[in-house]
Design a protein around this motif. Structure first.
Motif, PDB file in Angstrom:
ATOM      1  N   GLU A 175      67.099  83.969  61.850  1.00  0.00           N
ATOM      2  CA  GLU A 175      66.366  85.008  61.338  1.00  0.00           C
ATOM      3  C   GLU A 175      65.793  84.869  59.865  1.00  0.00           C
ATOM      4  O   GLU A 175      64.564  85.368  59.546  1.00  0.00           O
ATOM      5  CB  GLU A 175      67.491  86.191  61.194  1.00  0.00           C
ATOM      6  CG  GLU A 175      67.925  87.098  62.505  1.00  0.00           C
ATOM      7  CD  GLU A 175      68.889  87.961  62.450  1.00  0.00           C
ATOM      8  OE1 GLU A 175      69.674  87.948  61.342  1.00  0.00           O
ATOM      9  OE2 GLU A 175      69.212  88.387  63.381  1.00  0.00           O
ATOM     10  N   SER A 176      66.444  83.757  58.974  1.00  0.00           N
ATOM     11  CA  SER A 176      65.612  83.717  57.843  1.00  0.00           C
ATOM     12  C   SER A 176      64.776  82.910  58.012  1.00  0.00           C
ATOM     13  O   SER A 176      63.451  83.014  57.070  1.00  0.00           O
ATOM     14  CB  SER A 176      66.783  82.731  56.959  1.00  0.00           C
ATOM     15  OG  SER A 176      66.376  82.693  55.902  1.00  0.00           O
ATOM     16  N   ALA A 177      64.590  81.902  58.977  1.00  0.00           N
ATOM     17  CA  ALA A 177      63.489  81.114  58.848  1.00  0.00           C
ATOM     18  C   ALA A 177      62.416  81.895  59.726  1.00  0.00           C
ATOM     19  O   ALA A 177      61.074  81.507  59.326  1.00  0.00           O
ATOM     20  CB  ALA A 177      64.114  79.994  60.022  1.00  0.00           C
TER      21      ALA A 177
ATOM     22  N   LYS B 176      61.354  84.684  58.911  1.00  0.00           N
ATOM     23  CA  LYS B 176      60.952  85.410  58.050  1.00  0.00           C
ATOM     24  C   LYS B 176      59.591  84.746  57.205  1.00  0.00           C
ATOM     25  O   LYS B 176      58.668  85.218  56.445  1.00  0.00           O
ATOM     26  CB  LYS B 176      61.650  85.988  56.847  1.00  0.00           C
ATOM     27  CG  LYS B 176      62.574  87.005  57.215  1.00  0.00           C
ATOM     28  CD  LYS B 176      63.604  87.343  56.097  1.00  0.00           C
ATOM     29  CE  LYS B 176      64.662  88.391  56.905  1.00  0.00           C
ATOM     30  NZ  LYS B 176      65.660  88.719  56.000  1.00  0.00           N
TER      31      LYS B 176
ATOM     32  N   ARG C 216      71.830  83.925  61.759  1.00  0.00           N
ATOM     33  CA  ARG C 216      71.397  84.188  60.220  1.00  0.00           C
ATOM     34  C   ARG C 216      70.290  83.227  59.698  1.00  0.00           C
ATOM     35  O   ARG C 216      69.397  83.728  59.435  1.00  0.00           O
ATOM     36  CB  ARG C 216      72.696  84.149  59.401  1.00  0.00           C
ATOM     37  CG  ARG C 216      73.282  85.273  59.604  1.00  0.00           C
ATOM     38  CD  ARG C 216      74.539  85.631  58.686  1.00  0.00           C
ATOM     39  NE  ARG C 216      75.373  84.634  58.546  1.00  0.00           N
ATOM     40  CZ  ARG C 216      76.465  84.283  59.078  1.00  0.00           C
ATOM     41  NH1 ARG C 216      76.803  85.319  60.220  1.00  0.00           N
ATOM     42  NH2 ARG C 216      77.357  83.228  59.100  1.00  0.00           N
ATOM     43  N   ASP C 217      70.634  82.073  60.253  1.00  0.00           N
ATOM     44  CA  ASP C 217      69.474  80.970  59.687  1.00  0.00           C
ATOM     45  C   ASP C 217      68.195  80.957  60.418  1.00  0.00           C
ATOM     46  O   ASP C 217      67.224  80.933  59.749  1.00  0.00           O
ATOM     47  CB  ASP C 217      70.112  79.450  59.954  1.00  0.00           C
ATOM     48  CG  ASP C 217      71.300  79.011  59.277  1.00  0.00           C
ATOM     49  OD1 ASP C 217      71.426  79.778  58.199  1.00  0.00           O
ATOM     50  OD2 ASP C 217      71.859  78.123  59.587  1.00  0.00           O
TER      51      ASP C 217
ATOM     52  N   ARG D 186      65.848  75.573  63.659  1.00  0.00           N
ATOM     53  CA  ARG D 186      67.106  76.615  63.752  1.00  0.00           C
ATOM     54  C   ARG D 186      67.133  76.718  65.423  1.00  0.00           C
ATOM     55  O   ARG D 186      68.351  77.135  65.579  1.00  0.00           O
ATOM     56  CB  ARG D 186      66.343  77.641  62.984  1.00  0.00           C
ATOM     57  CG  ARG D 186      66.222  77.492  61.446  1.00  0.00           C
ATOM     58  CD  ARG D 186      67.419  76.889  60.848  1.00  0.00           C
ATOM     59  NE  ARG D 186      67.348  77.070  59.398  1.00  0.00           N
ATOM     60  CZ  ARG D 186      66.783  76.242  58.607  1.00  0.00           C
ATOM     61  NH1 ARG D 186      65.834  75.210  59.113  1.00  0.00           N
ATOM     62  NH2 ARG D 186      66.536  76.098  57.093  1.00  0.00           N
TER      63      ARG D 186
END
Length: 82
Positions: A15-17, A19, A12-13, A29
């Protein structure tokens, strides 16, 4: 379960990074996710090495003494084109 949670969190971290455009955040990450995955692999390896190896060795020795007979025929062939 804790290792799986760390991996899920790492995914999740990451995927967020992804973006964003911050390469150092993405790299950190990736490193964190790789570390979590490695720890899971080590735990899995520890579980498999705890298995009794005597049973595996005995099976291997039995196969060496009595090779399996296969119904294999060695033959040559020619391909015929239509």
């Amino acid at each position: 379960p804790a290792d799986k949670d760390r991996i899920d969190s790492g995914i999740r971290d990451l995927e967020s990074a992804l973006k964003g455009n911050d390469k150092s955040a993405i790299d950190s990450r990736i490193a964190a996710l790789s570390t979590a995955a490695q720890k899971l692999g080590e735990a899995m390896q520890a579980d498999t090495t705890g298995a009794p190896q005597g049973a595996q060795s005995a099976e291997g020795a039995a196969d060496a003494d009595h090779p399996k007979e296969d119904d294999v025929v060695d033959a040559e062939f020619k391909e015929v084109k239509k």
